[in-house]
Structure formats: C-alpha cells, structure tokens
Design a protein around this motif. Structure first.
Motif, PDB file in Angstrom:
ATOM      1  N   ARG A 189       0.831  -1.203   0.000  1.00  0.00           N
ATOM      2  CA  ARG A 189       0.000   0.000   0.000  1.00  0.00           C
ATOM      3  C   ARG A 189       0.864   1.251   0.000  1.00  0.00           C
ATOM      4  O   ARG A 189       1.826   1.354   0.760  1.00  0.00           O
ATOM      5  N   MET A 190       0.500   2.196  -0.837  1.00  0.00           N
ATOM      6  CA  MET A 190       1.241   3.455  -0.926  1.00  0.00           C
ATOM      7  C   MET A 190       0.782   4.409   0.164  1.00  0.00           C
ATOM      8  O   MET A 190      -0.417   4.638   0.345  1.00  0.00           O
ATOM      9  N   LEU A 191       1.746   4.978   0.913  1.00  0.00           N
ATOM     10  CA  LEU A 191       1.411   6.039   1.850  1.00  0.00           C
ATOM     11  C   LEU A 191       0.991   7.264   1.053  1.00  0.00           C
ATOM     12  O   LEU A 191       1.608   7.599   0.045  1.00  0.00           O
ATOM     13  N   TRP A 192      -0.055   7.946   1.518  1.00  0.00           N
ATOM     14  CA  TRP A 192      -0.606   9.043   0.735  1.00  0.00           C
ATOM     15  C   TRP A 192      -0.716  10.299   1.588  1.00  0.00           C
ATOM     16  O   TRP A 192      -1.249  10.254   2.698  1.00  0.00           O
ATOM     17  N   PRO A 193      -0.209  11.443   1.096  1.00  0.00           N
ATOM     18  CA  PRO A 193      -0.313  12.686   1.867  1.00  0.00           C
ATOM     19  C   PRO A 193      -1.756  13.171   1.934  1.00  0.00           C
ATOM     20  O   PRO A 193      -2.480  13.142   0.933  1.00  0.00           O
ATOM     21  N   ALA A 194      -2.167  13.612   3.102  1.00  0.00           N
ATOM     22  CA  ALA A 194      -3.551  14.069   3.293  1.00  0.00           C
ATOM     23  C   ALA A 194      -3.839  15.310   2.465  1.00  0.00           C
ATOM     24  O   ALA A 194      -2.942  16.086   2.134  1.00  0.00           O
ATOM     25  N   ASN A 195      -5.104  15.467   2.112  1.00  0.00           N
ATOM     26  CA  ASN A 195      -5.583  16.647   1.377  1.00  0.00           C
ATOM     27  C   ASN A 195      -4.816  16.866   0.075  1.00  0.00           C
ATOM     28  O   ASN A 195      -4.425  17.982  -0.250  1.00  0.00           O
ATOM     29  N   SER A 196      -4.643  15.799  -0.681  1.00  0.00           N
ATOM     30  CA  SER A 196      -3.863  15.888  -1.919  1.00  0.00           C
ATOM     31  C   SER A 196      -4.576  15.276  -3.119  1.00  0.00           C
ATOM     32  O   SER A 196      -4.014  14.454  -3.838  1.00  0.00           O
ATOM     33  N   PRO A 197      -5.816  15.675  -3.376  1.00  0.00           N
ATOM     34  CA  PRO A 197      -6.492  15.129  -4.562  1.00  0.00           C
ATOM     35  C   PRO A 197      -5.825  15.538  -5.862  1.00  0.00           C
ATOM     36  O   PRO A 197      -5.930  14.834  -6.867  1.00  0.00           O
ATOM     37  N   ASP A 198      -5.101  16.672  -5.851  1.00  0.00           N
ATOM     38  CA  ASP A 198      -4.442  17.117  -7.074  1.00  0.00           C
ATOM     39  C   ASP A 198      -3.277  16.221  -7.477  1.00  0.00           C
ATOM     40  O   ASP A 198      -2.833  16.261  -8.630  1.00  0.00           O
ATOM     41  N   LEU A 199      -2.792  15.417  -6.544  1.00  0.00           N
ATOM     42  CA  LEU A 199      -1.715  14.486  -6.872  1.00  0.00           C
ATOM     43  C   LEU A 199      -2.243  13.151  -7.400  1.00  0.00           C
ATOM     44  O   LEU A 199      -1.462  12.320  -7.858  1.00  0.00           O
ATOM     45  N   ASN A 200      -3.537  12.955  -7.331  1.00  0.00           N
ATOM     46  CA  ASN A 200      -4.145  11.689  -7.747  1.00  0.00           C
ATOM     47  C   ASN A 200      -4.744  11.834  -9.143  1.00  0.00           C
ATOM     48  O   ASN A 200      -5.710  12.583  -9.331  1.00  0.00           O
ATOM     49  N   PRO A 201      -4.196  11.158 -10.143  1.00  0.00           N
ATOM     50  CA  PRO A 201      -4.706  11.325 -11.512  1.00  0.00           C
ATOM     51  C   PRO A 201      -6.137  10.868 -11.693  1.00  0.00           C
ATOM     52  O   PRO A 201      -6.803  11.266 -12.649  1.00  0.00           O
ATOM     53  N   ILE A 202      -6.622  10.045 -10.784  1.00  0.00           N
ATOM     54  CA  ILE A 202      -7.987   9.536 -10.951  1.00  0.00           C
ATOM     55  C   ILE A 202      -9.018  10.639 -10.774  1.00  0.00           C
ATOM     56  O   ILE A 202     -10.155  10.526 -11.238  1.00  0.00           O
ATOM     57  N   GLU A 203      -8.652  11.744 -10.115  1.00  0.00           N
ATOM     58  CA  GLU A 203      -9.581  12.856  -9.967  1.00  0.00           C
ATOM     59  C   GLU A 203      -9.994  13.397 -11.334  1.00  0.00           C
ATOM     60  O   GLU A 203     -11.129  13.827 -11.528  1.00  0.00           O
ATOM     61  N   HIS A 204      -9.062  13.397 -12.294  1.00  0.00           N
ATOM     62  CA  HIS A 204      -9.398  13.871 -13.626  1.00  0.00           C
ATOM     63  C   HIS A 204     -10.284  12.884 -14.378  1.00  0.00           C
ATOM     64  O   HIS A 204     -10.963  13.260 -15.335  1.00  0.00           O
ATOM     65  N   MET A 205     -10.264  11.632 -13.951  1.00  0.00           N
ATOM     66  CA  MET A 205     -11.200  10.672 -14.531  1.00  0.00           C
ATOM     67  C   MET A 205     -12.623  11.020 -14.124  1.00  0.00           C
ATOM     68  O   MET A 205     -13.560  10.867 -14.908  1.00  0.00           O
ATOM     69  N   TRP A 206     -12.790  11.506 -12.892  1.00  0.00           N
ATOM     70  CA  TRP A 206     -14.123  11.945 -12.455  1.00  0.00           C
ATOM     71  C   TRP A 206     -14.596  13.098 -13.334  1.00  0.00           C
ATOM     72  O   TRP A 206     -15.754  13.153 -13.753  1.00  0.00           O
ATOM     73  N   ASP A 207     -13.701  14.054 -13.580  1.00  0.00           N
ATOM     74  CA  ASP A 207     -14.059  15.196 -14.418  1.00  0.00           C
ATOM     75  C   ASP A 207     -14.469  14.745 -15.815  1.00  0.00           C
ATOM     76  O   ASP A 207     -15.451  15.236 -16.382  1.00  0.00           O
ATOM     77  N   GLU A 208     -13.709  13.815 -16.369  1.00  0.00           N
ATOM     78  CA  GLU A 208     -14.008  13.312 -17.706  1.00  0.00           C
ATOM     79  C   GLU A 208     -15.337  12.568 -17.720  1.00  0.00           C
ATOM     80  O   GLU A 208     -16.150  12.714 -18.643  1.00  0.00           O
ATOM     81  N   LEU A 209     -15.568  11.774 -16.683  1.00  0.00           N
ATOM     82  CA  LEU A 209     -16.811  11.020 -16.601  1.00  0.00           C
ATOM     83  C   LEU A 209     -18.003  11.965 -16.475  1.00  0.00           C
ATOM     84  O   LEU A 209     -19.036  11.779 -17.126  1.00  0.00           O
ATOM     85  N   CYS A 210     -17.861  12.984 -15.651  1.00  0.00           N
ATOM     86  CA  CYS A 210     -18.932  13.969 -15.483  1.00  0.00           C
ATOM     87  C   CYS A 210     -19.205  14.695 -16.797  1.00  0.00           C
ATOM     88  O   CYS A 210     -20.362  14.894 -17.182  1.00  0.00           O
ATOM     89  N   ARG A 211     -18.144  15.074 -17.497  1.00  0.00           N
ATOM     90  CA  ARG A 211     -18.308  15.769 -18.769  1.00  0.00           C
ATOM     91  C   ARG A 211     -19.046  14.895 -19.782  1.00  0.00           C
ATOM     92  O   ARG A 211     -19.940  15.359 -20.503  1.00  0.00           O
ATOM     93  N   ARG A 212     -18.697  13.618 -19.828  1.00  0.00           N
ATOM     94  CA  ARG A 212     -19.326  12.711 -20.780  1.00  0.00           C
ATOM     95  C   ARG A 212     -20.806  12.516 -20.476  1.00  0.00           C
ATOM     96  O   ARG A 212     -21.642  12.480 -21.385  1.00  0.00           O
ATOM     97  N   VAL A 213     -21.134  12.388 -19.185  1.00  0.00           N
ATOM     98  CA  VAL A 213     -22.537  12.201 -18.807  1.00  0.00           C
ATOM     99  C   VAL A 213     -23.341  13.461 -19.113  1.00  0.00           C
ATOM    100  O   VAL A 213     -24.494  13.387 -19.574  1.00  0.00           O
TER     101      VAL A 213
END
Length: 266
Positions: A189-213
């Motif tokens: 398991r990767m240790l993850w810094p708190a409050n760092s959604p900008d470091l997680n590329p999957i956040e942009h997948m949410w944006d793409e999914l929302c845009r498509r819907v």
C-alpha cells in the motif's frame, strides 16, 4: 501581492486608517489595473496546513524520480459522488428580452434536489476496475468486503507481483480491520499525503466522466439512469486517456515541489 482577496473597500479603509489618505474605489481599481491585476474568481482548493505542505513535499521528493514503469505498478483508486442535478452556474440559455419564462428557457429543478449516487473505481496503465455503486455509507467493513476483496485484490494480481494500492486517508480506508486485511493479503500500500487530490490522476477521470454524462441530452431522468450512463461512459473512456493521466505523475510532483508543497494546477 499580499491579501489578494481584499476588496477595494477593504483597501480604501486600510489606506485611510494607516496614511490618512482618502481615495475612491475607482482610483484603487485603476491603480491595480495598471499593474495587470483584475478581479477574477479564485481557484478552489483543499485546505493545506503547514503539516500538509510538509507531507506533500516529502512524498513528492520520494516519488519525483519514479519512472513510468514504476507508476505502471500503481492502482489508483477513489470514490466520488455524482448528483442527478449538478449545481452548474455556467449554464446559459438563448432568449430575447421578455422571454425569461418561455418554454425551454427555464431550468427546472426538483424542490429538494434529485439525489446522488456514489461510485468507486480504480485505474492503472494496464487496466481499469469495474465501476462499483456504493449504496449508503461506506464503512471499513464494507470497504473490505465489497471493494478490496472482490475488486482490488484481483486487479493487483493482474497488474503483477510488484503492484501497489493507492487509496486516500478516508476513515473507511484506514480502519483497523482494513489494515489487518491488507497485511494478511500481502497488499503493498502506498502512503498518501492528506488533502492531496491534485496528486491523484484519478480525480481527472471523475471530471471526464462527469463531462461525458453531461453531454447526454436530455439529462438523466432518475438515479438509475444516471448510474447506467456513468457505467457506460466509464467503459468508454479510451485507455490512452488513462495512461496520459498516470504519465503526468512526475510533473505533478515537480509542480508541487516548485510550489513548496502548495496547490498545483492539477
């Protein structure tokens, strides 16, 4: 420039209190414009304390030299909530003067909102997990039984023996039961810094999914249709798009370090 969120009235009052100088708001605006400063909407970001910034710097320092082959071992995961009626302040309609209430110019919304669905998913350069519908509150036990065991562990096995799980620090993810399960399953398991959604590329997948819907017209009529379209569009996102997001990890680390652990454009 300090106090970037100060209003012209704040500045005017400060000048009057400190220098006894009385100036108009327009004069202050003109002076700021001469320096290229304009009033704009601020970018919204998560709260970052000094400890958050230090943890982000440490994490990025550790990972900034990772190669693409190393990032390819990581399964990035997250949950997100999608609303049936998203609050979009950018919606506009074409109408003439006096046509404010004509048919088609009124954005209809349910009185108490249309509800929402929460989904979980994971991505890597090699695969994507199914989009899982989380019904109700996600607890540590449910995270283990409904997501980790049936979805994450098989995905990690498919990635290979050096696979790494990335998940954030949400309470269900860090419960004692989950920690025990991951240790027993020998999950790296990767240790993850708190409050760092900008470091997680999957956040942009949410944006793409929302845009498509949101490109569906008319919009989804109910939560069942919203979930159906989310699953349909999730499977339709090109693999190259996902790979490009994960290939941005080095640049995310570089930018975070350049901002001393602060916010990035991601």
């Amino acid at each position: 420039m300090q106090q970037r969120m100060a209003t012209t009235n704040n500045i005017r009052q400060h000048l009057q209190a400190t220098t006894k100088t009385v100036v108009s708001g327009q004069m202050i605006r003109n002076h700021l414009h001469n320096f290229g400063l304009r009033a704009r909407r601020p970018v919204q970001g998560t709260t970052l304390t000094a400890n958050h910034r230090a943890a982000r710097r440490a994490w990025c320092t550790q990972h900034v030299r990772w190669q693409r082959q190393q990032w390819a071992q990581v399964l990035f995961t997250d949950e997100s909530r999608f609303c049936l009626e998203p609050a979009d302040g950018h919606i506009r309609v074409w109408r003439r003067r006096g046509e404010r209430f004509v048919e088609g110019a009124v954005l209809e919304r349910q009185r108490f909102g249309g509800g929402s669905v929460m989904v979980w998913r994971g991505i890597s350069t090699r695969l994507r997990t199914p989009l899982y519908h989380v019904v109700g509150n996600l607890t540590g036990v449910r995270y283990q039984n409904e997501i980790l065991q049936p979805l994450v562990v098989p995905a990690l096995q498919a990635i290979g023996p050096r696979a790494i799980l990335q998940d954030d620090n949400a309470p269900p993810h860090r419960s004692a039961a989950v920690n025990t399960f991951l240790q027993q399953a020998r999950v790296n398991r990767m240790l993850w810094p708190a409050n760092s959604p900008d470091l997680n590329p999957i956040e942009h997948m949410w944006d793409e999914l929302c845009r498509r819907v949101q490109q569906h017209h008319p919009p989804p009529a109910n939560l069942g249709q919203l979930l159906q379209w989310l699953q349909q569009e999730w499977n339709g996102v090109p693999r190259a798009f996902i790979c490009n997001l994960i290939h941005s990890m080095r640049q995310r680390c570089v930018e975070c370090l350049a901002h001393n652990g602060g916010h990035t454009r991601y």
